[in-house]
Design a protein around this motif. Structure first.
Motif: not given
Length: 114
Positions: A31-39, A72-85
């Motif tokens: 994940x990107x170093x500044x990726x922010x997840x739940x809470x 947040x859930x969708x943002x993490x998945x969308x961001x990841x799907x741009x660079x990897x399956x």
């Protein structure tokens, strides 16, 4: 004991934290170093062989389901799907700890996820 005798440095109860799982990715995904997840927690990766899970630590005392949680859930998945399956997990998937993610989720279902 009166309340004035109680300390404010009470250790957190065991089991109040869990690992929220966003999705399954190849083990080389970071994940990107500044990726922010739940809470507002840091997004991390739990690896098992050739696959990994995107996770973040959450309080199990806080119910999930607010609109921001879904964003947040969708943002993490969308961001990841741009660079990897990425194989997304259903919103709200929480396991007890990193070992549970590794053994119960990734280990037991490695063939299916691969």
């Amino acid at each position: 004991m009166s309340t004035s005798d109680q300390t404010t440095d009470v250790p957190e109860r065991e089991g109040t934290k869990g690992f929220y799982v966003y999705g399954i990715v190849p083990a080389d995904v970071e994940p990107e170093a500044d990726a922010v997840g739940m809470c507002d927690s840091k997004v991390d990766v739990v690896k098992q062989g050739d696959i990994a899970a995107l996770v973040s630590e959450v309080s199990v005392d806080r119910p999930l389901g607010k609109p921001e949680d879904l964003r947040v859930h969708a943002h993490i998945l969308d961001g990841t799907s741009r660079v990897a399956p990425v194989l997304p997990l259903r919103f709200g998937a929480v396991l007890t700890d990193a070992d549970a993610v590794k053994e119960e989720l990734l280990g037991e279902h490695a063939d299916e996820f691969a």
